[in-house]
Write a protein that holds these residues in place. Structure first.
Motif, PDB file in Angstrom:
ATOM      1  N   SER A   1       0.572   6.770  -0.135  1.00  0.00           N
ATOM      2  CA  SER A   1      -0.412   5.714   0.116  1.00  0.00           C
ATOM      3  C   SER A   1      -1.220   5.467  -1.153  1.00  0.00           C
ATOM      4  O   SER A   1      -2.013   6.311  -1.579  1.00  0.00           O
ATOM      5  CB  SER A   1      -1.359   6.111   1.259  1.00  0.00           C
ATOM      6  OG  SER A   1      -2.443   5.206   1.317  1.00  0.00           O
TER       7      SER A   1
ATOM      8  N   ASP B   1      -6.377   5.738  -4.472  1.00  0.00           N
ATOM      9  CA  ASP B   1      -7.509   4.972  -5.012  1.00  0.00           C
ATOM     10  C   ASP B   1      -8.835   5.479  -4.453  1.00  0.00           C
ATOM     11  O   ASP B   1      -9.818   5.601  -5.177  1.00  0.00           O
ATOM     12  CB  ASP B   1      -7.352   3.479  -4.721  1.00  0.00           C
ATOM     13  CG  ASP B   1      -6.232   2.824  -5.510  1.00  0.00           C
ATOM     14  OD1 ASP B   1      -5.764   3.424  -6.503  1.00  0.00           O
ATOM     15  OD2 ASP B   1      -5.823   1.706  -5.129  1.00  0.00           O
ATOM     16  N   GLN B   2      -8.867   5.786  -3.153  1.00  0.00           N
ATOM     17  CA  GLN B   2     -10.091   6.293  -2.530  1.00  0.00           C
ATOM     18  C   GLN B   2     -10.496   7.642  -3.117  1.00  0.00           C
ATOM     19  O   GLN B   2     -11.672   7.871  -3.391  1.00  0.00           O
ATOM     20  CB  GLN B   2      -9.919   6.413  -1.012  1.00  0.00           C
ATOM     21  CG  GLN B   2      -9.882   5.087  -0.299  1.00  0.00           C
ATOM     22  CD  GLN B   2      -9.538   5.225   1.175  1.00  0.00           C
ATOM     23  OE1 GLN B   2      -8.940   6.208   1.607  1.00  0.00           O
ATOM     24  NE2 GLN B   2      -9.913   4.215   1.955  1.00  0.00           N
TER      25      GLN B   2
ATOM     26  N   ASP C   1       0.806  -1.209   0.000  1.00  0.00           N
ATOM     27  CA  ASP C   1       0.000   0.000   0.000  1.00  0.00           C
ATOM     28  C   ASP C   1       0.847   1.270   0.000  1.00  0.00           C
ATOM     29  O   ASP C   1       0.471   2.266  -0.577  1.00  0.00           O
ATOM     30  CB  ASP C   1      -0.936  -0.012   1.213  1.00  0.00           C
ATOM     31  CG  ASP C   1      -1.852   1.184   1.243  1.00  0.00           C
ATOM     32  OD1 ASP C   1      -2.432   1.492   0.184  1.00  0.00           O
ATOM     33  OD2 ASP C   1      -1.969   1.818   2.298  1.00  0.00           O
TER      34      ASP C   1
ATOM     35  N   ARG D   1      -3.604   3.332  -1.445  1.00  0.00           N
ATOM     36  CA  ARG D   1      -4.997   3.190  -1.034  1.00  0.00           C
ATOM     37  C   ARG D   1      -5.688   4.553  -0.973  1.00  0.00           C
ATOM     38  O   ARG D   1      -6.809   4.712  -1.435  1.00  0.00           O
ATOM     39  CB  ARG D   1      -5.079   2.485   0.322  1.00  0.00           C
ATOM     40  CG  ARG D   1      -6.499   2.194   0.783  1.00  0.00           C
ATOM     41  CD  ARG D   1      -6.545   1.458   2.127  1.00  0.00           C
ATOM     42  NE  ARG D   1      -5.794   2.096   3.192  1.00  0.00           N
ATOM     43  CZ  ARG D   1      -6.220   3.161   3.888  1.00  0.00           C
ATOM     44  NH1 ARG D   1      -7.375   3.704   3.611  1.00  0.00           N
ATOM     45  NH2 ARG D   1      -5.476   3.666   4.850  1.00  0.00           N
TER      46      ARG D   1
END
Length: 174
Positions: free
Chosen positions: A12, A17-18, A2, A14
């Motif tokens: 990060s 992506d968020q 990650d 993640r």
């Protein structure tokens, strides 16, 4: 993993992506690029560039409705591969099952929902008899691209050449 190191920074994946997922959700709900950028605290050009990177196609939203179709699965597969947004194809037996499986009120409500939904598309292609094509055009109150497969009433499934329909869809996309 990650976390990714880039020079002195720890990034990060993640979190990125968020943000991208949230950005796309908001755009799909109809918010402008500027509104999305404001909500997420990013520059509008970032929203635009991310959309450009992921863009599969531009152009018209297309719906195809047709019955009674003998080679329904083959035709549906070809339309999905072409990126058609909505496909509703039925054989003669499925058409009668659709009508018989609903009460009068359920049938009217379902048809009204389909008609209302059709207004969201830039182009509606109707595969059927000339009578059905004219009726759908009148109900939608907009031009409909018709592909005639027989005289009304058509009571048996008709073969529809997928190559001809794909050619039609490609012409509409231009």
């Amino acid at each position: 993993m990650d976390l990714i190191r880039i020079g002195e920074k720890i990034i990060s994946r993640r979190r990125i992506d968020q943000y991208v997922s949230r950005m796309l959700e908001l755009r799909a709900k109809g918010l402008s690029q500027a509104e999305v950028a404001g909500r997420l605290g990013v520059d509008r050009t970032l929203v635009s560039r991310l959309e450009s990177l992921g863009e599969v196609r531009k152009g018209k939203r297309i719906a195809v409705v047709g019955f009674p179709i003998q080679n329904k699965e083959e035709l549906q597969s070809a339309l999905v591969k072409e990126g058609v947004d909505f496909v509703l194809l039925m054989t003669e037996a499925e058409r009668w099952d659709f009508v018989r499986s609903k009460s009068g009120l359920e049938l009217v409500n379902t048809l009204m929902e389909l008609i209302a939904g059709a207004h969201a598309y830039d182009q509606v292609v109707v595969i059927g008899s000339s009578k059905r094509i004219k009726i759908i055009e009148a109900v939608l109150d907009k031009p409909v691209l018709g592909y005639e497969i027989g005289e009304s009433p058509i009571q048996e499934d008709k073969y529809v050449n997928p190559d001809e329909i794909v050619e039609l869809i490609r012409a509409v996309k231009l």
